[in-house]
Design a protein around this motif. Sequence first.
Motif, PDB file in Angstrom:
ATOM      1  N   LEU A  55       0.835  -1.196   0.000  1.00  0.00           N
ATOM      2  CA  LEU A  55       0.000   0.000   0.000  1.00  0.00           C
ATOM      3  C   LEU A  55       0.872   1.249   0.000  1.00  0.00           C
ATOM      4  O   LEU A  55       1.922   1.280   0.642  1.00  0.00           O
ATOM      5  CB  LEU A  55      -0.919   0.002   1.218  1.00  0.00           C
ATOM      6  N   PRO A  56       0.459   2.298  -0.712  1.00  0.00           N
ATOM      7  CA  PRO A  56       1.241   3.547  -0.713  1.00  0.00           C
ATOM      8  C   PRO A  56       1.336   4.136   0.691  1.00  0.00           C
ATOM      9  O   PRO A  56       0.518   3.851   1.567  1.00  0.00           O
ATOM     10  CB  PRO A  56       0.425   4.467  -1.636  1.00  0.00           C
ATOM     11  N   VAL A  57       2.340   4.943   0.897  1.00  0.00           N
ATOM     12  CA  VAL A  57       2.544   5.584   2.196  1.00  0.00           C
ATOM     13  C   VAL A  57       1.310   6.424   2.544  1.00  0.00           C
ATOM     14  O   VAL A  57       0.807   7.194   1.716  1.00  0.00           O
ATOM     15  CB  VAL A  57       3.800   6.475   2.170  1.00  0.00           C
ATOM     16  N   GLY A  58       0.828   6.252   3.754  1.00  0.00           N
ATOM     17  CA  GLY A  58      -0.346   6.986   4.201  1.00  0.00           C
ATOM     18  C   GLY A  58      -1.638   6.221   4.054  1.00  0.00           C
ATOM     19  O   GLY A  58      -2.663   6.618   4.628  1.00  0.00           O
ATOM     20  N   GLN A  59      -1.633   5.118   3.294  1.00  0.00           N
ATOM     21  CA  GLN A  59      -2.825   4.291   3.140  1.00  0.00           C
ATOM     22  C   GLN A  59      -2.713   3.063   4.030  1.00  0.00           C
ATOM     23  O   GLN A  59      -1.618   2.525   4.229  1.00  0.00           O
ATOM     24  CB  GLN A  59      -3.015   3.877   1.680  1.00  0.00           C
ATOM     25  N   THR A  60      -3.835   2.609   4.538  1.00  0.00           N
ATOM     26  CA  THR A  60      -3.839   1.491   5.453  1.00  0.00           C
ATOM     27  C   THR A  60      -5.126   0.696   5.277  1.00  0.00           C
ATOM     28  O   THR A  60      -5.959   1.018   4.412  1.00  0.00           O
ATOM     29  CB  THR A  60      -3.716   1.974   6.906  1.00  0.00           C
ATOM     30  N   MET A  61      -5.308  -0.325   6.085  1.00  0.00           N
ATOM     31  CA  MET A  61      -6.534  -1.110   6.047  1.00  0.00           C
ATOM     32  C   MET A  61      -7.563  -0.477   6.984  1.00  0.00           C
ATOM     33  O   MET A  61      -7.209   0.215   7.943  1.00  0.00           O
ATOM     34  CB  MET A  61      -6.245  -2.561   6.449  1.00  0.00           C
ATOM     35  N   ILE A  62      -8.837  -0.744   6.693  1.00  0.00           N
ATOM     36  CA  ILE A  62      -9.913  -0.156   7.482  1.00  0.00           C
ATOM     37  C   ILE A  62     -10.887  -1.244   7.906  1.00  0.00           C
ATOM     38  O   ILE A  62     -10.844  -2.376   7.409  1.00  0.00           O
ATOM     39  CB  ILE A  62     -10.661   0.935   6.684  1.00  0.00           C
ATOM     40  N   ALA A  63     -11.778  -0.875   8.832  1.00  0.00           N
ATOM     41  CA  ALA A  63     -12.871  -1.744   9.269  1.00  0.00           C
ATOM     42  C   ALA A  63     -14.179  -1.027   8.966  1.00  0.00           C
ATOM     43  O   ALA A  63     -14.486  -0.002   9.569  1.00  0.00           O
ATOM     44  CB  ALA A  63     -12.756  -2.050  10.758  1.00  0.00           C
ATOM     45  N   THR A  64     -14.943  -1.547   8.007  1.00  0.00           N
ATOM     46  CA  THR A  64     -16.205  -0.913   7.632  1.00  0.00           C
ATOM     47  C   THR A  64     -17.349  -1.306   8.547  1.00  0.00           C
ATOM     48  O   THR A  64     -18.402  -0.680   8.520  1.00  0.00           O
ATOM     49  CB  THR A  64     -16.568  -1.282   6.184  1.00  0.00           C
ATOM     50  N   ASP A  65     -17.153  -2.357   9.334  1.00  0.00           N
ATOM     51  CA  ASP A  65     -18.156  -2.790  10.308  1.00  0.00           C
ATOM     52  C   ASP A  65     -17.612  -2.526  11.700  1.00  0.00           C
ATOM     53  O   ASP A  65     -16.432  -2.778  11.976  1.00  0.00           O
ATOM     54  CB  ASP A  65     -18.458  -4.277  10.136  1.00  0.00           C
ATOM     55  N   ILE A  66     -18.466  -2.038  12.584  1.00  0.00           N
ATOM     56  CA  ILE A  66     -17.998  -1.678  13.929  1.00  0.00           C
ATOM     57  C   ILE A  66     -17.502  -2.887  14.708  1.00  0.00           C
ATOM     58  O   ILE A  66     -16.669  -2.763  15.622  1.00  0.00           O
ATOM     59  CB  ILE A  66     -19.131  -0.956  14.700  1.00  0.00           C
ATOM     60  N   THR A  67     -17.978  -4.094  14.364  1.00  0.00           N
ATOM     61  CA  THR A  67     -17.559  -5.303  15.082  1.00  0.00           C
ATOM     62  C   THR A  67     -16.350  -5.978  14.447  1.00  0.00           C
ATOM     63  O   THR A  67     -15.810  -6.928  15.015  1.00  0.00           O
ATOM     64  CB  THR A  67     -18.722  -6.311  15.154  1.00  0.00           C
ATOM     65  N   SER A  68     -15.933  -5.521  13.274  1.00  0.00           N
ATOM     66  CA  SER A  68     -14.832  -6.183  12.563  1.00  0.00           C
ATOM     67  C   SER A  68     -13.533  -6.224  13.346  1.00  0.00           C
ATOM     68  O   SER A  68     -12.836  -7.251  13.320  1.00  0.00           O
ATOM     69  CB  SER A  68     -14.600  -5.506  11.209  1.00  0.00           C
ATOM     70  N   PRO A  69     -13.135  -5.161  14.050  1.00  0.00           N
ATOM     71  CA  PRO A  69     -11.866  -5.237  14.795  1.00  0.00           C
ATOM     72  C   PRO A  69     -11.842  -6.339  15.844  1.00  0.00           C
ATOM     73  O   PRO A  69     -10.754  -6.781  16.245  1.00  0.00           O
ATOM     74  CB  PRO A  69     -11.763  -3.853  15.441  1.00  0.00           C
ATOM     75  N   PHE A  70     -13.029  -6.772  16.284  1.00  0.00           N
ATOM     76  CA  PHE A  70     -13.080  -7.874  17.250  1.00  0.00           C
ATOM     77  C   PHE A  70     -13.218  -9.220  16.559  1.00  0.00           C
ATOM     78  O   PHE A  70     -12.486 -10.172  16.866  1.00  0.00           O
ATOM     79  CB  PHE A  70     -14.245  -7.668  18.217  1.00  0.00           C
ATOM     80  N   PHE A  71     -14.152  -9.310  15.593  1.00  0.00           N
ATOM     81  CA  PHE A  71     -14.464 -10.613  15.019  1.00  0.00           C
ATOM     82  C   PHE A  71     -13.429 -11.088  14.003  1.00  0.00           C
ATOM     83  O   PHE A  71     -13.240 -12.295  13.843  1.00  0.00           O
ATOM     84  CB  PHE A  71     -15.858 -10.581  14.373  1.00  0.00           C
ATOM     85  N   ALA A  72     -12.762 -10.180  13.304  1.00  0.00           N
ATOM     86  CA  ALA A  72     -11.761 -10.622  12.325  1.00  0.00           C
ATOM     87  C   ALA A  72     -10.597 -11.353  13.007  1.00  0.00           C
ATOM     88  O   ALA A  72     -10.257 -12.480  12.602  1.00  0.00           O
ATOM     89  CB  ALA A  72     -11.268  -9.445  11.497  1.00  0.00           C
ATOM     90  N   PRO A  73      -9.951 -10.773  14.042  1.00  0.00           N
ATOM     91  CA  PRO A  73      -8.897 -11.534  14.729  1.00  0.00           C
ATOM     92  C   PRO A  73      -9.430 -12.791  15.412  1.00  0.00           C
ATOM     93  O   PRO A  73      -8.722 -13.811  15.473  1.00  0.00           O
ATOM     94  CB  PRO A  73      -8.359 -10.528  15.764  1.00  0.00           C
TER      95      PRO A  73
END
Length: 259
Positions: free
Chosen positions: A63-81
């Motif tokens: 990814l270019p500098v300054g770009q990163t991954m996002i979570a479009t669902d509020i529960t994704s940061p918990f359920f993805a890991p």
Amino acid sequence: MSATPNGNHTSAEQPEMPLIEHLLELRNRLLKMVLAVVICFAVIYPFANDLYLLLSQPLRDLLPVGQTMIATDITSPFFAPLKLALVLSVFAAIPIILYQLWSFIAPGLYAHEKRLAFPLLFTSVLLFYAGAAFAYFVVFPLVFGFFTAIGPEGIVELPDISSYLNFVLKMFFAFGIAFEIPIATVLLIMTGATTPNDLAAKRPYVVVACFIIGMLLTPPDIISQTLLAVPMWILFEFGILFGRLVNRDREARAEPDSQ
């Protein structure tokens, strides 16, 4: 004498086990499998976030500098890991799961079947892991490099963490299962469903089928399709080679019996 699943009989020194004992043993084996997964999950889950970062490294590096991954669902940061930790727990417990399956079916096998079955189970685990490793270290950098470079000018790429996880897990399973082709080929030859010569004669159709499977199981780009299809074809050739060795061993063992 007790009957094997294919209708053959084991040696007389192994008494027939009642159905209830079979079911109880199966239950105990299943409980041990589940317990192995639970223990692996308890060990892996505290590191779930770090493991997700490691898993996403091939994409984040591109990814270019300054770009990163996002979570479009509020529960994704918990359920993805959490989902990643659960899948990795099953991956880690596969040797124990297969050992329990082996221990359950081994009493119903002949000695020469036992001699071949365990190496096949062990090899299948290694091949599955090898397929997943091939996807991570070889396929992901090429595929993500292709996708990140082909986008229209001015489009900002912000991959969603859940979508990325679903994508890579699909690729892991696709390559892991594809790397089982030698085992499937040897089993077909061992059961008499086909012969090495018949499989070799169907090589052109197999090559076409490998590319069709690569097209169905991978993203719509020629790189990932080829990276799946070519190893499948090579592994098919290895399966034929090992199948010839199995047939040669079977014929050598049958010669003293016919004399």
